[in-house]
Design a protein around this motif. Structure first.
Motif, PDB file in Angstrom:
ATOM      1  N   ASP A 198     -16.032  -2.718   0.505  1.00 40.89           N
ATOM      2  CA  ASP A 198     -16.258  -2.633   2.255  1.00 40.89           C
ATOM      3  C   ASP A 198     -15.575  -4.253   2.570  1.00 40.89           C
ATOM      4  OD1 ASP A 198     -17.439  -0.306   2.232  1.00 40.89           O
ATOM      5  OD2 ASP A 198     -19.607  -1.117   1.985  1.00 40.89           O
ATOM      6  N   LYS A 199     -15.837  -5.158   1.984  1.00 36.89           N
ATOM      7  CA  LYS A 199     -15.075  -6.235   2.343  1.00 36.89           C
ATOM      8  C   LYS A 199     -13.608  -6.334   2.626  1.00 36.89           C
ATOM      9  CE  LYS A 199     -18.288  -9.673   0.151  1.00 36.89           C
ATOM     10  NZ  LYS A 199     -18.556 -10.133  -0.945  1.00 36.89           N
ATOM     11  N   VAL A 200     -13.098  -5.307   1.874  1.00 40.95           N
ATOM     12  CA  VAL A 200     -11.494  -5.276   2.021  1.00 40.95           C
ATOM     13  C   VAL A 200     -11.432  -4.239   3.489  1.00 40.95           C
ATOM     14  CG1 VAL A 200      -9.329  -4.192   1.194  1.00 40.95           C
ATOM     15  CG2 VAL A 200     -11.014  -5.146  -0.353  1.00 40.95           C
ATOM     16  N   ARG A 201     -12.046  -3.267   3.594  1.00 40.45           N
ATOM     17  CA  ARG A 201     -12.396  -2.482   4.787  1.00 40.45           C
ATOM     18  C   ARG A 201     -12.512  -3.240   6.065  1.00 40.45           C
ATOM     19  NH1 ARG A 201     -13.372   2.895   6.194  1.00 40.45           N
ATOM     20  NH2 ARG A 201     -13.909   3.474   3.847  1.00 40.45           N
ATOM     21  N   GLU A 202     -13.373  -4.569   5.867  1.00 40.69           N
ATOM     22  CA  GLU A 202     -13.523  -5.355   6.866  1.00 40.69           C
ATOM     23  C   GLU A 202     -12.510  -6.091   7.364  1.00 40.69           C
ATOM     24  OE1 GLU A 202     -17.046  -7.670   5.891  1.00 40.69           O
ATOM     25  OE2 GLU A 202     -18.179  -5.605   5.957  1.00 40.69           O
ATOM     26  N   ILE A 203     -11.489  -6.566   6.489  1.00 43.29           N
ATOM     27  CA  ILE A 203     -10.257  -7.437   6.959  1.00 43.29           C
ATOM     28  C   ILE A 203      -9.175  -6.479   7.631  1.00 43.29           C
ATOM     29  CG2 ILE A 203     -10.907  -9.331   5.348  1.00 43.29           C
ATOM     30  CD1 ILE A 203      -8.556  -8.185   3.539  1.00 43.29           C
ATOM     31  N   MET A 204      -9.413  -5.236   7.420  1.00 42.66           N
ATOM     32  CA  MET A 204      -8.361  -4.073   7.908  1.00 42.66           C
ATOM     33  C   MET A 204      -8.903  -3.705   9.362  1.00 42.66           C
ATOM     34  SD  MET A 204      -6.250  -4.519   5.542  1.00 42.66           S
ATOM     35  CE  MET A 204      -5.033  -3.298   6.115  1.00 42.66           C
ATOM     36  N   GLY A 205      -7.784  -3.438  10.249  1.00 43.25           N
ATOM     37  CA  GLY A 205      -8.067  -2.461  11.402  1.00 43.25           C
ATOM     38  C   GLY A 205      -8.289  -1.233  11.391  1.00 43.25           C
ATOM     39  N   GLN A 206      -8.712  -0.598  12.534  1.00 45.67           N
ATOM     40  CA  GLN A 206      -9.006   0.728  12.620  1.00 45.67           C
ATOM     41  C   GLN A 206      -8.076   1.787  11.884  1.00 45.67           C
ATOM     42  OE1 GLN A 206     -12.194   1.738  13.621  1.00 45.67           O
ATOM     43  NE2 GLN A 206     -11.685   3.892  13.102  1.00 45.67           N
ATOM     44  N   GLY A 207      -8.428   2.537  11.023  1.00 47.44           N
ATOM     45  CA  GLY A 207      -7.226   3.478  10.699  1.00 47.44           C
ATOM     46  C   GLY A 207      -6.353   2.982   9.346  1.00 47.44           C
ATOM     47  N   GLU A 208      -6.554   1.693   9.237  1.00 45.71           N
ATOM     48  CA  GLU A 208      -5.675   0.873   8.091  1.00 45.71           C
ATOM     49  C   GLU A 208      -6.283   0.799   6.889  1.00 45.71           C
ATOM     50  OE1 GLU A 208      -5.064  -2.735   9.993  1.00 45.71           O
ATOM     51  OE2 GLU A 208      -3.475  -2.140  11.358  1.00 45.71           O
ATOM     52  N   PHE A 209      -7.403   1.312   6.691  1.00 46.08           N
ATOM     53  CA  PHE A 209      -8.008   1.497   5.280  1.00 46.08           C
ATOM     54  C   PHE A 209      -8.627   2.740   5.174  1.00 46.08           C
ATOM     55  CE2 PHE A 209     -11.527   0.856   2.409  1.00 46.08           C
ATOM     56  CZ  PHE A 209     -11.231  -0.077   1.205  1.00 46.08           C
ATOM     57  N   ILE A 210      -7.826   3.336   4.134  1.00 47.89           N
ATOM     58  CA  ILE A 210      -8.127   4.885   3.799  1.00 47.89           C
ATOM     59  C   ILE A 210      -8.840   4.855   2.275  1.00 47.89           C
ATOM     60  CG2 ILE A 210      -7.132   7.058   3.548  1.00 47.89           C
ATOM     61  CD1 ILE A 210      -4.693   6.217   4.988  1.00 47.89           C
ATOM     62  N   GLU A 211     -10.251   5.097   2.207  1.00 50.53           N
ATOM     63  CA  GLU A 211     -10.717   4.932   1.007  1.00 50.53           C
ATOM     64  C   GLU A 211     -10.917   6.348   0.260  1.00 50.53           C
ATOM     65  OE1 GLU A 211     -14.642   3.805   1.140  1.00 50.53           O
ATOM     66  OE2 GLU A 211     -14.911   3.095  -0.832  1.00 50.53           O
ATOM     67  N   ILE A 212     -10.239   6.425  -0.952  1.00 50.82           N
ATOM     68  CA  ILE A 212      -9.864   7.791  -1.521  1.00 50.82           C
ATOM     69  C   ILE A 212     -10.829   7.711  -2.794  1.00 50.82           C
ATOM     70  CG2 ILE A 212      -8.455   9.203  -2.411  1.00 50.82           C
ATOM     71  CD1 ILE A 212      -6.167   8.054  -0.717  1.00 50.82           C
ATOM     72  N   HIS A 213     -11.854   8.459  -2.937  1.00 49.68           N
ATOM     73  CA  HIS A 213     -12.734   8.848  -4.134  1.00 49.68           C
ATOM     74  C   HIS A 213     -12.166   9.614  -4.937  1.00 49.68           C
ATOM     75  CE1 HIS A 213     -16.716   9.571  -6.034  1.00 49.68           C
ATOM     76  NE2 HIS A 213     -15.911   8.776  -6.975  1.00 49.68           N
ATOM     77  N   VAL A 214     -11.519   9.037  -6.269  1.00 48.61           N
ATOM     78  CA  VAL A 214     -11.067  10.134  -7.153  1.00 48.61           C
ATOM     79  C   VAL A 214     -12.082  10.363  -8.009  1.00 48.61           C
ATOM     80  CG1 VAL A 214      -9.186  10.463  -8.918  1.00 48.61           C
ATOM     81  CG2 VAL A 214      -8.854   8.875  -6.993  1.00 48.61           C
ATOM     82  N   ASP A 215     -12.722  11.428  -7.710  1.00 49.07           N
ATOM     83  CA  ASP A 215     -13.876  12.168  -8.376  1.00 49.07           C
ATOM     84  C   ASP A 215     -13.750  12.805  -9.625  1.00 49.07           C
ATOM     85  OD1 ASP A 215     -16.741  12.499  -8.429  1.00 49.07           O
ATOM     86  OD2 ASP A 215     -16.831  13.816  -7.021  1.00 49.07           O
ATOM     87  N   ALA A 216     -14.152  12.192 -10.816  1.00 46.15           N
ATOM     88  CA  ALA A 216     -14.161  12.853 -12.047  1.00 46.15           C
ATOM     89  C   ALA A 216     -15.522  12.355 -12.650  1.00 46.15           C
ATOM     90  CB  ALA A 216     -12.959  12.408 -12.783  1.00 46.15           C
ATOM     91  N   SER A 217     -16.313  13.195 -13.491  1.00 44.02           N
ATOM     92  CA  SER A 217     -17.474  12.611 -13.992  1.00 44.02           C
ATOM     93  C   SER A 217     -17.278  11.949 -15.154  1.00 44.02           C
ATOM     94  CB  SER A 217     -18.160  13.991 -14.602  1.00 44.02           C
ATOM     95  OG  SER A 217     -17.582  14.670 -15.351  1.00 44.02           O
ATOM     96  N   VAL A 218     -18.070  11.217 -15.485  1.00 38.95           N
ATOM     97  CA  VAL A 218     -18.112  10.396 -16.737  1.00 38.95           C
ATOM     98  C   VAL A 218     -17.748  11.299 -18.165  1.00 38.95           C
ATOM     99  CG1 VAL A 218     -19.148   8.874 -18.666  1.00 38.95           C
ATOM    100  CG2 VAL A 218     -19.743   8.579 -16.155  1.00 38.95           C
ATOM    101  N   GLU A 219     -18.128  12.474 -18.067  1.00 34.99           N
ATOM    102  CA  GLU A 219     -17.788  13.378 -19.338  1.00 34.99           C
ATOM    103  C   GLU A 219     -16.342  13.788 -19.065  1.00 34.99           C
ATOM    104  OE1 GLU A 219     -20.500  13.777 -16.930  1.00 34.99           O
ATOM    105  OE2 GLU A 219     -21.982  12.712 -18.241  1.00 34.99           O
ATOM    106  N   THR A 220     -15.832  13.974 -18.002  1.00 41.51           N
ATOM    107  CA  THR A 220     -14.527  14.395 -17.745  1.00 41.51           C
ATOM    108  C   THR A 220     -13.601  13.295 -18.189  1.00 41.51           C
ATOM    109  OG1 THR A 220     -14.835  15.842 -15.821  1.00 41.51           O
ATOM    110  CG2 THR A 220     -12.687  15.304 -16.175  1.00 41.51           C
ATOM    111  N   CYS A 221     -13.963  12.023 -18.002  1.00 37.74           N
ATOM    112  CA  CYS A 221     -13.305  10.918 -18.187  1.00 37.74           C
ATOM    113  C   CYS A 221     -13.233  10.571 -19.554  1.00 37.74           C
ATOM    114  CB  CYS A 221     -13.629   9.802 -17.250  1.00 37.74           C
ATOM    115  SG  CYS A 221     -13.257   9.966 -15.657  1.00 37.74           S
ATOM    116  N   GLU A 222     -14.419  10.731 -20.135  1.00 37.63           N
ATOM    117  CA  GLU A 222     -14.747  10.415 -21.478  1.00 37.63           C
ATOM    118  C   GLU A 222     -13.843  11.476 -22.656  1.00 37.63           C
ATOM    119  OE1 GLU A 222     -18.898   9.506 -22.221  1.00 37.63           O
ATOM    120  OE2 GLU A 222     -18.184   8.600 -24.173  1.00 37.63           O
TER     121      GLU A 222
END
Lengths: 203, 203
Positions: free
Chosen positions: A117-141
């Protein structure tokens, strides 16, 4: 730690504006911040997106943990304080690339919501695109390409996100990529579609 | 301070190579490292070069003390240790831009030879162009646009390069700009000529 220490400085206005550089590149700059567990696919997807952007003549860059850790942040470890400083520096560097009209792909676990969120705060509107690469611990493990989960389970690695350290998933990410079920190419395509549909490409 | 702390990391090969990006941009990446006293003209010349490069459709970026000090390096002061870390981080960031095929202009006093040489060491052959913006203390003190020399003489600023701190001029810089006698436009032109004459522009 991050208070303004230096005095007697003033901000220079650059002669070439962000908008002028965006015009040269044919797209705006932005940070595409990939976050997720170790082995969830962040770096691989980011590099696949980067390659697609390159083939389309766009200007992009990938910052990832492994490369940053050997250079800029090689004097940081994995304590909570160092992790925060790690993400802070990466955010500032990504901002510099973004201001230079680069599509800036960062691939870091970045487990703490407050740091992202601190990184988001230093950026302007639309300049921070947060992308959650969603994989479970089981998948990753199950993938565990570097054998890190195995080491973490054996107690050989301390502070391992998802095992001995928490991962705080984004609450309102711009994009969620289902890395449990979908492959790299499909997910990279979803990122490109997001950029297209949200007006990042201007030419 | 800069030993490798993180373990369990491996270097990722990026899918898009430095050479491919250079082809997209029509020029190689490199660091143009401007060094010299406060008020010698570093930032102004770097921005003038940047503007010329922009007008020619080249991809460039300016990193300067004032902007970096407010972001990436805002947790650093002016002690010898902090100055060294300041230059180290700037070097690593400039390397990232350069690897991304940007002509990367850095404008920092960077008074210590050892700090500048450390940046040169992390770059490949021809990727570090050291540019000494040569103006005498007298010239700079006469300009003194921010009144810093006045404050330094009055003892209000400690560790001021050229007054109470040393400036170690480059011994074998790629380029020396005579800022005592020549104007901004002429000096910026000399930098562009250097790039042209040394094969940095490939298209």
């Amino acid at each position: 730690m991050t208070e303004q220490k230096a005095t007697n400085i003033t901000r220079h206005e650059h002669n070439v504006s962000k908008e002028e550089r965006a015009k040269l590149n044919g797209h705006k700059g932005a940070i595409l911040w990939f976050t997720g567990l170790s082995a969830c696919g962040k770096s691989t997807i980011a590099n696949a997106v980067d390659h697609k952007l390159y083939l389309a003549g766009k200007h992009s860059v990938v910052l990832d943990g492994d490369n940053i850790r050997m250079g800029l942040n090689k004097n940081l470890g994995f304590s909570a304080e160092d992790r925060a400083e790690n993400i802070r520096r990466i955010g500032e560097v990504a901002k510099l690339f973004s201001q230079n009209a680069s599509l800036t792909l960062t691939a870091f676990i970045s487990p703490y919501r407050a740091d992202r969120d601190k990184v988001r705060e230093i950026m302007g509107q639309g300049e921070f695109i947060e992308i959650h690469v969603d994989a479970s611990v089981e998948t990753c493990e199950q993938r565990d390409p570097k054998g890190l989960y195995k080491k973490a389970r054996a107690g050989e690695i301390k502070n391992f996100t998802g095992i001995s350290d928490p991962y705080e998933a984004p609450e309102k990410p711009e994009l969620v990529l289902d890395s449990n079920r979908k492959g790299i190419e499909e997910l990279a395509g979803e990122v490109i579609s997001y950029l297209q549909n949200h007006g990042y490409f201007t030419a």
